[in-house]
Structure formats: C-alpha cells, structure tokens
Scaffold this active site. Structure first.
Site, PDB file in Angstrom:
ATOM      1  CG  MET A 293      -2.611  -0.433   1.152  1.00 26.25           C
ATOM      2  SD  MET A 293      -3.696   0.506   0.201  1.00 26.25           S
ATOM      3  CE  MET A 293      -4.426   1.139   1.916  1.00 26.25           C
ATOM      4  NE  ARG A 297      -1.831   4.980   1.879  1.00 25.36           N
ATOM      5  CZ  ARG A 297      -2.581   4.851   3.101  1.00 25.36           C
ATOM      6  NH1 ARG A 297      -1.550   4.889   4.169  1.00 25.36           N
ATOM      7  NH2 ARG A 297      -3.565   3.756   3.745  1.00 25.36           N
ATOM      8  CE1 TYR A 438      -6.313   6.535  -7.430  1.00 22.30           C
ATOM      9  CE2 TYR A 438      -7.764   5.324  -8.043  1.00 22.30           C
ATOM     10  CZ  TYR A 438      -6.886   5.676  -7.804  1.00 22.30           C
ATOM     11  OH  TYR A 438      -6.163   6.408  -9.254  1.00 22.30           O
ATOM     12  CD  GLU A 439      -3.854   1.578  -3.040  1.00 22.33           C
ATOM     13  OE1 GLU A 439      -3.677   1.956  -1.947  1.00 22.33           O
ATOM     14  OE2 GLU A 439      -4.205   1.120  -4.283  1.00 22.33           O
ATOM     15  N   GLY A 440      -6.595   5.510   0.598  1.00 22.01           N
ATOM     16  CA  GLY A 440      -6.863   6.438   1.880  1.00 22.01           C
ATOM     17  C   GLY A 440      -6.693   7.849   1.068  1.00 22.01           C
TER      18      GLY A 440
END
Lengths: 595, 249
Positions: A293, A297, A438-440
C-alpha cells in the site's frame, strides 16, 4: 484539442541533476542503470505513451467500460493497446529479474509511470494494480505461489487486483466481513467486494485477485483479517488454466471520472465458494497489504503529478491558440491569443510551477525509496526508510490535492469552453478527483503523517528534513539573485518547524486537536518540501547558467518558475502554519448537534 | 545473407524547427533528436527479413556526431546485431555519406543495403542512389515491398503515377518508402539487451574517405508566411487570377 507530449527535459533534469541518478546507479543491483539507458527507456516510453495510450484517453472516457452478461467490455482500442503494452515488455519494468522483470529502480520507473498516467490514467490503473499484487506476493508469497503467479503477472499475461473494500468497510477495514473457510489445501471464500479497479476484463488471460477475508474464529478487528489469492481461473499444476472460479462481476460503478477503468462489484462464492489460497499466515493480511500500500500511495501521488502535467499542457495549448481581446491597455491593434493576458499567464505559471515542484518531490521520494531498499549499509537503509515513510503520505496527499487544483485552473484558462466537455479540459479534473480519495483519503494520509510518522518519533525525521532544507539555505545565501527564493523558503521552513513542534507537543495529550488540522499540516509540509526542491533546482540552474553549460533556455525558465513558486505558492505556508497551531479549537467547538 | 542498414539522427519530427539567428542552418542544440523515420522503416525491414530467416546478420551504420550512438542503440534495440558509427564533427553531405558507406560496404560485404529514401531534415534523397553508383550495384529506390529469391530480389517501387515492379540482382542498394512497413515499438527487454551489443566507432580518415563538403550553404531562412486567401466570384475570375497574379497558367 491537445496531444500529450512527454516533458522529457524536465524529467531528465529531475532525474539526473536534481535527484542524483548517479548515486542510485551505484547501488547494488543497479549495474545496468546509466544516463544512456534512462534516455533510451524514457524516449521509447514517451513514444508509446504519445502514440498508443494518449489517443485512447478521450475515447475511453466517452465510451467507458460496460458490463454485458457478466462480462466487462473495455472501450475500443484498449484491448489492442494492452497487448502492445505487454508485448513491449513495459509491464516488467520494475519486476524481479528472477521472474522475468527488468528490476529497474524506482527512479527510472517513476517517470515512466508518470507518462502512462498523463497519457491515459484509466488504462494504466490495470498494470498498476498488477504491480501491487506482484509486490505483495514477492514479499509474502510461498516459493510455490511465486513460481505459479509471478512470471505471468510480471509479463502482464495475467493481471492483478486488490480486494479490500466492502460496503460497510471503507477506510475502516476492521469491518471486513468476507469469510474464508478452510477446505483441504485451500479456503472457500464468500462475500462481496466493492470498488475493485479492473476487477473483471478479458484483456489478460487470467486475473489474480488478492482478497482480504476472515477465517472462522478469527479475532475481531484488523488483527483478524487474512489475505488470499483468488484466481479468476484456477491454475493447474502444469501452469495451464483450469476451472472458472466462483467469482463474478455483478455490476460496475457509475463514476465521476476514470470512466474507461471498470470499477467492479465482485461477488465471491455465490455457488459453493471461491477457491482461495492463503498468503503467509492467518490474521496478518492487513499487515501484508500495507507493504504494498505504501508503494501504491507513492504511485497515486505520481498520478497527481501526471494529471497536473496533462492539464497544464492542455491549457497551454488553448492559451496559445485562442484569440480574444487586445493586450491590456491597448485600444487598437491586433487581437491576441489569451496567453498575452496577465491573469492567464499567472494561471499557467501556477500550473507549471506546482507541477514541476510536485515532480521534483515525487522523483526525490523515488530515489529515497531506492536507497531504502538497496543501500548496502543497514543504517543508511533505515534512515532512508524513515524518510520515505514520512514522505509517502505527503507525496500522496499533497500531489493529488494540488492536481485537483491544477486541473481546475486548467478549466479556468479555457473559460466557458472548459466547462463544456468538448474541449477535453474537464476530463483531467474528473480523473484527478479520485486520486485524493483512493489508497487512503487525504484525511487518512494526514492522520498517518501526524501520528505514525511525526508524533510517535517526536518529529525526528521531520526535523531531519528541515535540517536538510536549512543546508540549502546556506547555498542560496551565496547567490544574490536567489534572495527572494531564499527569504520565502526561510519563512516556509519556520512555519513547518513551528507546526511540527506544536504537533509533537500536542499529539500525546490531545490527539483530537492534532488531528483537527492534520490536513493543513500535510499541505504545509508538501508546499515547503516542494519549495525546497524548487530552490535546489534554482541553485543547479544558476550554476549551469554561470558555467554556460547545457540548455540555457531551460535553466532560465527553471529560475523563473522557482521564483514564481517562491512568490505565489510558498507564502501559503505561513497561513497554513497559523491554521495548524491555532485552528483546532474552532474545528471542534461545535458539537455534532450544533451543525 | 548479411544486411546493412543505415540510420541517421535527425530532429524529432514533432519538434518545431527553428532557423539559427545567423541563417547558417537550423538550431539543433538542445533539440530533441530521433532516428529518421525512413531509416526506422529500413531497420524494420531488415529485422523482418532476419525473423523470416532471409537475413542472417544486420549491421547498422550511422555517420555523424557522437550522440548518433543513441540512434544506433535504438536500431539494435529494434533488432540489428551490431552498430558502426563513423564519427564526424560537422555536417556530412550526401556524396560524402555515399563515399563513407562505400568504404564500409567494401569492408563488410553485405548482400543487401537498405536505406531510408531520404532524411526528413534536408530531404536530399541522394545518398542511396550515389552509393549504388559508387559501388556499381543495382539500385531500387522508394520501395514499398521486397522479396528476396536467392540471388535476386523482387521489389515494388512507388513512382509518380503508380507502382513499378522490378527484379534486381543482388548485391543491391534499396531505399525504403513510407508504405514498406510499419516499424514496431521497441521492447523494454530489447532496450536492455541493446546496451550489450557491439558498437564500433571509427573516423572517416581511417576509412580513407574525404568528407569535406562540396556544396556551400548560402543562407537558411523560414519559408514566407502564407497570406490570407481571397474568395473568387466565379471560374472566370479564378482563371484570370491564376494567369495574371499567380502566373501559373
């Protein structure tokens, strides 16, 4: 309508002069990396991005991916482009050599990814997800799993997906409910996953889903989640494709942007359950997911850079061709293209300056990541790991937030023509809009930054970065021409330093107050870190101009751009610093009932 | 069969070309350079011949500054087996190019030389024809297809008003036209492999060739800006204007 032209000059400047390709090339396993190789790779990637991917960007956006009889139909041309993409070997750029990859470092992969994303972000999400699966399995898969999946994934013959989200489990993955029941050497998976990017398609022969699920009796929360490999087609012992697994795409989301990328709802185990294979140990799935992840990011941060670049090129072309009005203060004479109007120039400069600053910081981060992974000295590896841990949420959060702003400015340059879809300016904003989510989300990135990355180590790495900025200050002091840049950077550094001290002091006692202005802190850090890289770029440009080396036009433009950044962007740091230190009370003063 | 292909480094076709302020030529400093598109077609043809088992070895040759090595690496990434750079400092005119190539051909003894029909920078369209003449070999310029049958090759030439089919004896010089093929995208693994292929660098002196220019460039200037058009009322006025103003009929 503009066409994409890879900004090779600025990329090469950033790689070779700003970030230090030579140092990365000297790391173990980078023996083949040289300036000549980078030039060749970038030139061919640019050609592919410009000639194959870019022409499909607009048509892909208009047509979108569709679902018919459980099958995803990709936009026209995507299938062929994907075949060309894997035949040209681009999927294996940073893959492991033992599985057929080229093993090139991030400093080479990052600019190539930028080009794919500028040319066609919806398309390149597919290989991006595959590389996430590659990384996760390379670190956590068994030798047998690696042998089965990695060569085909590296080649791109098979694609990969990440299955985290469920309707009730978005940012909070502890709520994951998908079940995995052991059965012999495998598990049966039942559940529904949503927001699965490129979750179903026929461009690749097989799709390898990585799925988060709970085993029977697993602990509550994030400590009870395991990671599974669920192939669309089961793989026979000889490597051939076997039975269709019990996973189906039941619908596609209707989205604001990235229309060509199918965002799937996947149903696992409508029949007797999808066959899944455990990765690593039970209950450690989230931890495994996070190894890749962080890399993902950075990749999303790069998408921000890429879309900002594309929006800038689009706006620039319009500003150079659209004739409207006379120069300000002129009552007669020819009408001029709008680039002659000061406010349009200001908008273009702000797009250019922010894009170049973001690129510089993202590539800098890529080189840090290479050192963190490959440096022979363990101490150095650890130092760079701490640095990349700090930079990752900043690159992700700041570059994506700014890309939305840059794409908005791009529409503004077009005036009313930007608000209609025909000019194509709106697509970049619509596509950019997902990157802050997305991805946090940016909020998640900011919480990660202030908590895990700053407060928990009493701001040690953040202060090391500030110290590195101060070293640049000493260099800037030697050049009278760079005084304005120096003054602005000094003010910015002071703002970050004060805000960091406040955070370190506040967080242990009142995490809520610290979190209230976490996003302004992230932006503050991003803006100043960008200013730091622009100041370094200005120093290099100044010395090259003095030595009469290289492309004088390029270096002069770099100086002007760095100056613009110092005058127009960097001063925002002081305001953000004020917000971080003083802003928490008013965020939290109204209780939910008061809204 | 050994095939020799020639590659020239030119300004990228997508770059807007600027004339130097002193009018001595066009600006090439800090300008993106690339392989001449017609040379790319020539290399592609050689690679296809090798893939088909017709050619056994492909030698790529370039003449020019040191950076032409990059162009040769591209040719090798496309599939050429090795490269030769004849390094020169300045401009090399078509006759000098042909002489240098003749010296290389004498050394390498290829059975076929494939060149681009012209380079997009000066559009001379002369080197291939001159090389064939210097060698005393058959030539077929502007080909859009080629099939090798032992000691001869059947070619189709794109000529004004149609296509001409010819059979040439080998060894021969052919020059590639646009429709001969569509060059492939270079693959990443081949870019990496190309770094390891042999590249020989030599000077024209070593070949005993005098490359001194025979032509003098007086001045290079931008083409005149096109004026605005006019609408004509009828055919009669059009004919009158063509005859009296444009003086073309």
């Amino acid at each position: 309508m503009s066409t994409y032209s890879a900004p090779l000059k600025d990329m090469q400047f950033a790689i070779k002069e700003l970030v230090g390709l030579d140092e990365v090339a000297a790391l173990p396993g980078c023996g083949e990396v040289s300036a000549g190789l980078v030039d060749a790779v970038l030139a061919e990637a640019a050609k592919f991005a410009q000639e194959v991917l870019d022409p499909l960007n607009r048509s892909g956006d208009r047509q979108g991916a569709r679902l018919a009889d459980g099958k995803v139909i990709v936009p026209d041309g995507f299938d062929k482009a994907y075949r060309q993409f894997i035949e040209a070997g681009w999927n294996g750029l940073s893959g492991q050599p033992e599985f057929g990859g080229q093993g090139l470092p991030h400093i080479v992969a990052m600019p190539v990814q930028e080009m794919w994303n500028s040319a066609n972000m919806a398309f390149c999400l597919c290989p991006m997800l595959t590389s996430g699966v590659l990384e996760a399995l390379h670190v956590h898969g068994t030798p047998q799993q690696q042998k089965t999946y990695l060569p085909r994934l590296t080649a791109g013959e098979w694609a990969g997906t990440m299955n985290l989200t469920e309707p009730q489990a978005g940012s909070d993955l502890s709520a994951v409910r998908t079940r995995a029941v052991p059965e012999g050497d495998h598990y049966r998976i039942h559940g529904t996953k949503i927001f699965i990017t490129w979750g179903e398609h026929d461009m690749a022969e097989n799709i390898i889903h990585l799925v988060l699920a709970r085993t029977p009796g697993a602990p509550e929360g994030v400590k009870g989640i395991s990671l599974f490999i669920v192939p669309k087609f089961l793989v026979n012992a000889d490597g051939s494709l076997g039975e269709r697994n019990d996973v189906r795409c039941v619908s596609l989301e209707h989205k604001l942007g990235i229309h060509a990328s199918p965002t799937c709802v996947l149903a696992y185990g409508d029949g007797k359950g999808a066959v899944g294979f455990l990765v690593g140990e039970e209950n450690r799935g989230l931890e495994y997911m996070f190894t890749m992840m962080n890399h993902a990011r950075l990749g999303v941060g790069m998408e921000g850079v890429a879309l900002a670049e594309r929006a800038y090129q689009h706006a620039l072309e319009y500003a150079k061709t659209r004739v409207q009005g006379r120069e300000i203060g002129q009552r007669s004479g020819d009408r001029v293209t709008i680039i002659h109007h000061p406010d349009v120039r200001r908008m273009l400069m702000s797009m250019k300056a922010q894009t170049e600053a973001m690129r510089a910081l993202a590539y800098f981060a890529a080189a840090v990541l290479d050192r963190a992974k490959r440096h022979p000295d363990e101490q150095e590896r650890r130092r760079h790991q701490a640095l990349i841990d700090l930079l990752t949420p900043i690159v992700k959060g700041w570059c994506t937030e700014q890309s939305v702003e840059v794409a908005t400015t791009g529409i503004q340059v077009h005036g009313g023509m930007g608000f209609v879809e025909e000019t194509g300016a709106a697509q970049f904003l619509r596509d950019a809009r997902i990157t802050t989510i997305y991805e946090g989300t940016t909020g998640i990135q900011a919480n990660d930054l202030i908590g895990r990355k700053v407060a928990f180590e009493q701001g040690a790495t953040a202060k090391a970065v500030i110290a590195a900025m101060r070293a640049v200050d000493g260099e800037l002091a030697k050049h009278a021409e760079l005084a304005a840049i120096r003054a602005s950077l000094t003010a910015g550094m002071r703002a970050v330093e004060e805000a960091t001290d406040w955070l370190v002091a506040t967080y242990p006692a009142d995490a809520k107050a610290a979190a209230a202005c976490a996003v302004p802190y992230l932006k503050l850090f991003g803006i100043v870190a960008g200013g730091w890289q622009m100041a370094r770029a200005a120093l290099i440009a100044q010395s090259r101009l003095e030595a009469k080396e290289g492309d004088a036009d390029f270096y002069r433009a770099k100086l002007v751009t760095a100056r613009f950044y110092a005058d127009h962007i960097l001063p925002q740091a002081a305001a953000l610093g004020h917000t971080v230190v003083n802003g928490a009370d008013s965020v939290l003063a109204l209780d939910p009932a008061g809204f | 069969m050994k095939v020799l292909v020639t590659v020239k480094r030119v300004i990228d076709p997508y770059v807007k070309v600027r004339v130097k302020s002193d009018g001595s030529g066009v600006e090439t400093a800090n300008v993106k350079m690339t392989m001449n598109p017609f040379c790319e077609i020539a290399v592609e043809q050689a690679v296809r011949m090798k893939e088909a088992g017709v050619a056994s070895e492909i030698v790529a040759v370039s003449i020019g500054v040191q950076q032409c090595q990059e162009t040769l690496r591209t040719a090798m990434a496309m599939g050429a087996d090795r490269g030769i750079l004849v390094e020169t400092a300045g401009e090399v005119q078509p006759l000098a190019v042909a002489k240098v190539l003749k010296a290389i051909v004498d050394k390498e003894q290829p059975k076929l030389v494939i060149m681009g029909k012209q380079a997009i920078d000066d559009d001379s369209n002369q080197s291939g024809q001159m090389l064939a003449a210097l060698l005393g070999w058959p030539q077929a310029a502007f080909i859009s297809s080629i099939t090798v049958n032992g000691e001869t090759a059947d070619v189709t030439r794109e000529i004004d008003g149609g296509l001409e089919k010819l059979t040439v004896r080998l060894p021969a010089v052919v020059t590639a036209d646009l429709r001969l093929n569509e060059p492939r995208y270079v693959t990443l693994p081949n870019i990496m492999k190309a770094k390891k292929k042999p590249l020989e660098v030599m000077k024209p002196d070593a070949l005993g060739v005098d490359i001194a220019p025979r032509l003098t460039i007086l001045k290079v200037q931008e083409p005149p800006k096109r004026g605005a058009g006019v609408k004509v009322a009828d055919v009669k006025e059009l004919v009158a204007k063509l005859r009296n103003e444009a003086k073309v009929i």
